[in-house]
Write an enzyme that holds these catalytic residues in place. Structure first.
Site, PDB file in Angstrom:
ATOM      1  N   GLU A  87      -4.984   1.371   2.782  1.00  0.00           N
ATOM      2  CA  GLU A  87      -4.787   0.273   3.734  1.00  0.00           C
ATOM      3  C   GLU A  87      -4.904   0.749   5.169  1.00  0.00           C
ATOM      4  O   GLU A  87      -5.444   0.037   6.024  1.00  0.00           O
ATOM      5  CB  GLU A  87      -3.407  -0.360   3.498  1.00  0.00           C
ATOM      6  CG  GLU A  87      -3.146  -1.630   4.312  1.00  0.00           C
ATOM      7  CD  GLU A  87      -2.564  -1.369   5.691  1.00  0.00           C
ATOM      8  OE1 GLU A  87      -2.502  -2.308   6.505  1.00  0.00           O
ATOM      9  OE2 GLU A  87      -2.166  -0.215   5.975  1.00  0.00           O
ATOM     10  N   GLU A  88      -4.392   1.936   5.441  1.00  0.00           N
ATOM     11  CA  GLU A  88      -4.344   2.410   6.830  1.00  0.00           C
ATOM     12  C   GLU A  88      -5.728   2.681   7.406  1.00  0.00           C
ATOM     13  O   GLU A  88      -5.889   2.760   8.615  1.00  0.00           O
ATOM     14  CB  GLU A  88      -3.489   3.682   6.913  1.00  0.00           C
ATOM     15  CG  GLU A  88      -2.044   3.511   6.513  1.00  0.00           C
ATOM     16  CD  GLU A  88      -1.257   2.660   7.505  1.00  0.00           C
ATOM     17  OE1 GLU A  88      -1.837   2.235   8.519  1.00  0.00           O
ATOM     18  OE2 GLU A  88      -0.062   2.413   7.257  1.00  0.00           O
TER      19      GLU A  88
ATOM     20  N   HIS B 200       0.845  -1.201   0.000  1.00  0.00           N
ATOM     21  CA  HIS B 200       0.000   0.000   0.000  1.00  0.00           C
ATOM     22  C   HIS B 200       0.878   1.247   0.000  1.00  0.00           C
ATOM     23  O   HIS B 200       1.918   1.288   0.653  1.00  0.00           O
ATOM     24  CB  HIS B 200      -0.950  -0.005   1.204  1.00  0.00           C
ATOM     25  CG  HIS B 200      -0.297   0.162   2.542  1.00  0.00           C
ATOM     26  ND1 HIS B 200      -0.046   1.396   3.106  1.00  0.00           N
ATOM     27  CD2 HIS B 200       0.155  -0.752   3.436  1.00  0.00           C
ATOM     28  CE1 HIS B 200       0.512   1.246   4.284  1.00  0.00           C
ATOM     29  NE2 HIS B 200       0.658  -0.052   4.514  1.00  0.00           N
TER      30      HIS B 200
ATOM     31  N   GLU C 208       4.614  -5.429   3.890  1.00  0.00           N
ATOM     32  CA  GLU C 208       3.991  -4.543   4.866  1.00  0.00           C
ATOM     33  C   GLU C 208       5.023  -4.076   5.883  1.00  0.00           C
ATOM     34  O   GLU C 208       6.158  -4.539   5.906  1.00  0.00           O
ATOM     35  CB  GLU C 208       2.836  -5.306   5.544  1.00  0.00           C
ATOM     36  CG  GLU C 208       2.022  -4.545   6.567  1.00  0.00           C
ATOM     37  CD  GLU C 208       1.436  -3.248   6.045  1.00  0.00           C
ATOM     38  OE1 GLU C 208       2.209  -2.267   5.998  1.00  0.00           O
ATOM     39  OE2 GLU C 208       0.244  -3.198   5.707  1.00  0.00           O
TER      40      GLU C 208
END
Length: 970
Positions: free
Chosen positions: A217-218, A171, A243
Site C-alpha cells: 500500500e505504501e 495493509h 488505515e
C-alpha cells in the site's frame, strides 16, 4: 396602561453579570467536552468482549512493529510468514462445531489464500507513471451461512452467487522509516481479531466475509490494485478499509461512498468523524490517499474508510510504534470495525447486490450520497444528502416569509418599532412627532463583524510571515490568540457603539444581520450540495435554523410593546399641558428648558435611564420617565428609580421581556459550538502539521480565523452587555500569545519537524549525494550539523515544494558480497544490470533489468513512451496501464529478490531528435533499496538518525532510501 413589572436582581435579566456568567458557562460547558472527546481516547474494556482478545491483539501489535517492514525488505517477508502462522492459529483454535450447534448455527467454512500468483500492470492515470506489481497478499474468506457451498473460485470462469459479500482490508507493509504501529499495525491486528470474532459461536456472518491483508500500500496502493486479479475479489460488494494517516488517537471515519453503507457504522460504540473530511478528499485539499480509492473508484465497491489521523508529526517516522500508541486506540478501531462489519455482513436486503458489468464482473452500483457526523463521540447521525438539500431549500424560503409575516403583523398592530425614527399621537394630524429612535443600532453589526475578523486575518498573515510553523506544536496558542483578539475587539466595538448611541434594539438588529449572513451562507452550501454533492456545509443549516428561531423570537418580543400611537400620545400629553400652563412638567426642579432642545435622533438624553425618578402624585406613564424636551430627569436621592430601563436606552424598552435573551442565546451558540466546534478541531488536527509536507502555512491560520468568527458570532447580539472582566483578561491573553507565537521555536520532541531522507548514487561514477528535504531553513541547519557534512558546501534547492539540501554522503553498503566472494565487495555498477535490445526499423526496444539485493527497480525516460508491456503481466481494463500523455516512469516490483524484468517499450518517432532516424530514447535505469533495519547498511541514514536534534524526525522521501541509477542512450 398597566405598569411593567420590575426586577432589580433578575438572575436571567439582560444585564451585565447574568449575560457574562451565562454565556461564559455555556461556552465552557460545550468547549471542554469537545476538547476531551477530541483528545482523550475512550478506555478499552477491562475484560475482552465475547469473541475478541485484546491482550492477544496488543501482543500481535508488538510483534508486528519490531522492525521496519516495507515491501522491499526482508523483514516484510518475515511479517508475511508470521501473519500466515497467526491466521492458522486463529482458525485452528476456533471453537468446535458442537459449540456452534448450541446456538443453532453451523461452524463456518474458512479458506486462506496466500496469493503468490497474481500480478498487474497499471498506470497512475494522468501522472505519467506506470507500475508492474506482483502480489504477496493474504486473504481469509469466511463463508456466510446464506452462501453456496461450492468452491466457485477454483473454476477459471467461476462467479459467486448470492447477494455479495463484505471486504475488510488492512495493509501489512510499513514505510521504510516507520514501524507501522498505526500505519497500519492496528488495522492488521483488528483484522486478525475479526477472523477470531466471526469464527466464534453466535457471530456467524450471513454474507461472506473476505479479510484482506494487502502488501504494498505504501508504494502507490499496489496491493489493493493487484487484489483485483484474484478470483475471491469478485465476491465483496461492500468494504471497510482500516488505515492510519496519523499515529494514534481516535480512529475517525474518513469517508464513505453513500448513506446506506455508512449506517452500519452507527453501531460503533464510540463513533467519530464528519463528512467534511470526505469533502476534503473530493475537493483535493487532502493529497494523500488510501486503498479506499481503489476499492470505491476502480473496483466499484461501496464502503467506508476508517483511519487514524493524528499526530501527523509521528506519521511515517520511528515514533509510529507501540510505545506511542495505546490499547485504547487499538480498541477504538477494533470496536468500530467489529460493529461496522457485523452490520454489513448481516444485511439481508438486496441494496448491495450490484449490477453486471460488460466485462462480466459485478459493480456494486451506487447509493444516495450521505451526510454524517458524530455528536460528542458517542452518537452518530446519518441521513441522505437530498434530505439536507430539501430541508435547506425549505428553510431558505420559509424563514424569510415567517419574519416578513411577523413584521406585517407588527405593523398592523402598530408595534413595529424597528426602523422607525418617530411616531405621531393618536389624535394628531401627523405634524406632531415623538422620537422613537428605532433605527439606532442597525448599522453597528458590520463593524462588529468586520473589525474583529479583519484583525484575526491580519494576525494570520503576521504569524505566517514571522513564524509560519508555530502551529505545528502550539495549535492552542494560535487558537487562544485568535479567540482573545476576536472577542475583545467585538466587545470593545460594541461598548463604544453602545456608549455613543445606546439602543435597546442592538440584540434584534444583530440577530437580523446574522440571519442575513447565514442565509447567504446556506444558499452557498445548498448550491454546493446540489451541484457538487458536497455535504460538508451541513453545519450551516443547523446554525441558520437556530439563528432564525432566535431572530423570530426577537420580533415576537415587540408585541409586548405599547402601540406606537399610544406611546406617542402619552409622551405628548405633558408637553401639551406644559404649553397651556406656561411651564414644563416633567423636570425634577421645575426649571424652564429652551424649546427644541436635543431634538435629533442621536441624543441619548431623550430617553430615561435606570436612575430616572418617578414623579410623585402623577399617573405612571411614559411621561413620568422622560422629559419631553429630551433632558433626563435629575436623580433625587429620596425618589425611587426605574429598574427596568437599562442605561440610556429608549424608554419604551422597559416593556420588552428581560429573559428572552437567554432563549435566543441557547438557540444560537450551542448549535454553532456543537456542529462547528468538532469541525474546527478536525481541521486543526488535519492541517496543523502539513506545512512540513509543503502545504501552505497560511491556509490553516486563515481557516482558524474564519472558524473563530463562526464560533463566536453568536456572542455579538449579547456582548455589549459583558462586564469588562473577561475582555480585559482576554486582552492580556492576546498580548502573551501574540508574543509567544511570533518568537517561540515551532518544534518540540513531541511534535517533531519531519525531514525526508534519500541517498542517490550514480552507479557509473560512484558519486552519491545524501539529502534531506523539509522546511527551510531548519532543514539546512540539520544538514549542516551532521559530522559527514562538516566543511562541505551543502546545496539547497528552494524551488521544490519541499526544499532539498544535499551533501556528499557516506557510501551505502546495500549490496553485500556473495558468500563465495566475502573478501571482495561488488563494484557499484554491478549493483544494477540491464540489457537493451533495439529494433532496427521501429522506435521500440526491449529492456532486461535486474538489481542485486532488491526487488524494486524502475525505468525513467527523458521523454514519455507511448506504450510499454511487461513480460508475463496481467492487464485489466479497469486499470489502464498507459497514461493519456504517455509514460515517463515505469516502476517494477517483484515478490522475488534479484528478479529480472523484461519490459518492451515503444516511443513516438521524432525527426527533431539527434538520432538520424528519429528513433532515439534516453533515460535512467534505477534500482531501489529500502531496508534500513541493519546498522551500517545505509550509514548516511544512520548518521541522520543519530545526530538530528530531538525536535526533528526522519521519514522517507521516496519508495527507496537509496536509489542507484545508470544512464542509457538508444
Amino acid at each position: 396602561m398597566a405598569r411593567p413589572s420590575h426586577s432589580r436582581s433578575n438572575p436571567l435579566g439582560f444585564t451585565p453579570w447574568p449575560v457574562t456568567v451565562i454565556t461564559a458557562v455555556v461556552y465552557l460547558a460545550l468547549v471542554v467536552p469537545l476538547l476531551v472527546v477530541h483528545h482523550v481516547v475512550p478506555s478499552a474494556p477491562s475484560s475482552s468482549p465475547n469473541g475478541l482478545n485484546l491482550t492477544e491483539a496488543w501482543a500481535d501489535l508488538q510483534v508486528l512493529t519490531k522492525g521496519f517492514h516495507p515491501y522491499n525488505s526482508h523483514r516484510n517477508d518475515e511479517v508475511r510468514e508470521w501473519l500466515l502462522k497467526r491466521i492458522r492459529e486463529l482458525i485452528d483454535s476456533a471453537p468446535p462445531a458442537s459449540e456452534h450447534e448450541s446456538v443453532d448455527e453451523e461452524k463456518p467454512d474458512v479458506f486462506v489464500f496466500d496469493d503468490t500468483q497474481s500480478n498487474l500492470t497499471f498506470s497512475g492515470r494522468d501522472s505519467g507513471l506506470g507500475v508492474y506489481f506482483e502480489s504477496t497478499n493474504i486473504m481469509v474468506y469466511i463463508r456466510g451461512w446464506e452462501e453456496d457451498r461450492e468452491r466457485w473460485w477454483e473454476d477459471p470462469h467461476g462467479r459467486p452467487a448470492g447477494k455479495g459479500g463484505v471486504l475488510v482490508n488492512a495493509h501489512y507493509d510499513s514505510v521504510s522509516t516507520g514501524y507501522g504501529a498505526t500505519d497500519n499495525g492496528v488495522g492488521v491486528v483488528s483484522c486478525l481479531q475479526l477472523i477470531k470474532y466471526f469464527t466464534t459461536p453466535g457471530h456467524l456472518p450471513r454474507r461472506g466475509l473476505v479479510v484482506l491483508f494487502n502488501n504494498g500500500e505504501e508504494d502507490f496502493l499496489n496491493g489493493a490494485r493487484v487484489y483485483s486479479q484474484h478470483p475471491i475479489s469478485q465476491l465483496p460488494h461492500t468494504f471497510l478499509n482500516l488505515e492510519g494517516a496519523g499515529a494514534g488517537g481516535r480512529a475517525t471515519l474518513f469517508r464513505s461512498s453513500d448513506a446506506e453503507v455508512t449506517k452500519p457504522y452507527m453501531r460503533a460504540p464510540r463513533p467519530f468523524g464528519s463528512v467534511l473530511s470526505a469533502n476534503g478528499f473530493e475537493a483535493g485539499l487532502i493529497s494523500s490517499q488510501t486503498d479506499y480509492v481503489v476499492f470505491e473508484g476502480d473496483l466499484g465497491l461501496r464502503g467506508l474508510d476508517v483511519a487514524f489521523m493524528e499526530p501527523r508529526a509521528r506519521y511515517h517516522t520511528d515514533q509510529d510504534d507501540a510505545r506511542h500508541t495505546s490499547l485504547d486506540s487499538v480498541w477504538h478501531m477494533l470496536s468500530a470495525a467489529v460493529a461496522t462489519t457485523e452490520g454489513l455482513v448481516s444485511d439481508a436486503s438486496s441494496r448491495f447486490e450490484g449490477l453486471p458489468r460488460e466485462d462480466g464482473l459485478i459493480a456494486s452500483g451506487s447509493g444516495p450520497r450521505g451526510v454524517w457526523f458524530d455528536l460528542f463521540g458517542s452518537t452518530f447521525v446519518v441521513f441522505e444528502l437530498h434530505t439536507l438539500f430539501a430541508l435547506s431549500v425549505t428553510l431558505l424560503i420559509v424563514a424569510p416569509l415567517i419574519l416578513l409575516v411577523t413584521s406585517i403583523a407588527l405593523t398592523r398592530a402598530d408595534k413595529m418599532y424597528l426602523f422607525r425614527s418617530s411616531a405621531s399621537p393618536e389624535d394628531s394630524d401627523g405634524s406632531e412627532k415623538v422620537p422613537l429612535h428605532g433605527v439606532r443600532g442597525f448599522f453597528r453589526f458590520p463593524f462588529l463583524l468586520v473589525i474583529p475578523t479583519g484583525v484575526t486575518v491580519g494576525l494570520a498573515y503576521l504569524v505566517t510571515k514571522f513564524n509560519p510553523y508555530i502551529i505545528h506544536s502550539s495549535e492552542y496558542a494560535v487558537w487562544s490568540m485568535m479567540v482573545s483578539a476576536w472577542v475583545f475587539l467585538a466587545w470593545f466595538v460594541s461598548r463604544v457603539a453602545d456608549f455613543a448611541r445606546p439602543s435597546a434594539f442592538h440584540r434584534v438588529y444583530t440577530l437580523t444581520w446574522l440571519f442575513l449572513v447565514e442565509w447567504v451562507l446556506l444558499v452557498i452550501a445548498t448550491v454546493y450540495e446540489n451541484k457538487y454533492s458536497l455535504a460538508g456545509g451541513y453545519f450551516v443549516f443547523f446554525a441558520f435554523a437556530g439563528t432564525f428561531l432566535a431572530t423570530w423570537i426577537s420580533y415576537l418580543e415587540l408585541f409586548a410593546l405599547p402601540r406606537k400611537s399610544e406611546y406617542a400620545t402619552q409622551l405628548a400629553l405633558p408637553s401639551r399641558r406644559a404649553s397651556s400652563h406656561g411651564s414644563r412638567l416633567g423636570t425634577a426642579s421645575g426649571e424652564d428648558v429652551e424649546e427644541g432642545e436635543d431634538e435629533d435622533d442621536d441624543g441619548a438624553a431623550a430617553e430615561a435611564t435606570e436612575t430616572t425618578s418617578l414623579l410623585r402624585g402623577q399617573r405612571t406613564t411614559f411621561a413620568n420617565y422622560v422629559r419631553v424636551t429630551g433632558d433626563y430627569l435629575r436623580d433625587d436621592d429620596d425618589e425611587p428609580r426605574q429598574p427596568n430601563l437599562y442605561g440610556h436606552e429608549q424608554a419604551w424598552s422597559i416593556y420588552l421581556p428581560k429573559w428572552a435573551w437567554v432563549l435566543q442565546f441557547l438557540l444560537t451558540a450551542p448549535l454553532v459550538l456543537i456542529f462547528v466546534g468538532p469541525l474546527a478541531l478536525l481541521l486543526t488536527s488535519a492541517l496543523r502539521q502539513t506545512g512540513q509536507d509543503g502545504s501552505s502555512s497560511l491556509l490553516i491560520y486563515i481557516a482558524i480565523a474564519a472558524l473563530t468568527t463562526l464560533l463566536f458570532m453568536p456572542l455579538l447580539p449579547f456582548i455589549h452587555r459583558y462586564t469588562h472582566h473577561i475582555p480585559l483578561f482576554l486582552l492580556l491573553v492576546l498580548a502573551g500569545t501574540l508574543i509567544y507565537n511570533l518568537v517561540a521555536f515551532p518544534f518540540s520532541p513531541a511534535n517533531r519537524l519531519k525531514l525526508f531522507f534519500i541517498q542517490e548514487v550514480d552507479l557509473d561514477t560512484g558519486v552519491n549525494h545524501a539529502s534531506l528535504s523539509g522546511a527551510y531553513p531548519f532543514v539546512h541547519d540539520v544538514a549542516s550539523s551532521l559530522p559527514s557534512a562538516a566543511g562541505q558546501n551543502i546545496t539547497c534547492d528552494l524551488d521544490l515544494i519541499r526544499p532539498k539540501c544535499s551533501w556528499h554522503g557516506i557510501s551505502p553498503q546495500v549490496v553485500q558480497p556473495q558468500p563465495q566472494f566475502q573478501s571482495q565487495a561488488p563494484q557499484m555498477k554491478d549493483w544494477l544490470s540491464y540489457n537493451i535490445t533495439q529494433s532496427d526499423r521501429e522506435p521500440k526496444a526491449r529492456f532486461n533489468i535486474s538489481g542485486r539485493s532488491t526487488r524494486a527497480c524502475k525505468l525513467v525516460f527523458d521523454r514519455p513512451v507511448v506504450e510499454f508491456k511487461v513480460a508475463d503481466s496481467a492487464y485489466d481494463p479497469r486499470f489502464p496501464h498507459v497514461s493519456p500523455g504517455g509514460t515517463k516512469e515505469i516502476r517494477l516490483w517483484s515478490r522475488e529478490w534479484g528478479q529480472t524484468w523484461t519490459v518492451d517499450v515503444e516511443w513516438a518517432a521524432d525527426t527533431d531528435e539527434t538520432d538520424e532516424k528519429g528513433l532515439g530514447l534516453s533515460g535512467r535505469v534505477v534500482c531501489l533499496w529500502s531496508d534500513g533495519n541493519t546498522a551500517g547498511v545505509i550509514p548516511a541514514l544512520d548518521e541522520v538518525r543519530r545526530y538530528v536534534p530531538v525536535w526533528a524526525g526522519v521519514s522517507k522521501l521516496s519508495d527507496g532510501l537509496v536509489e542507484g541509477s545508470r544512464r542509457f542512450q538508444i
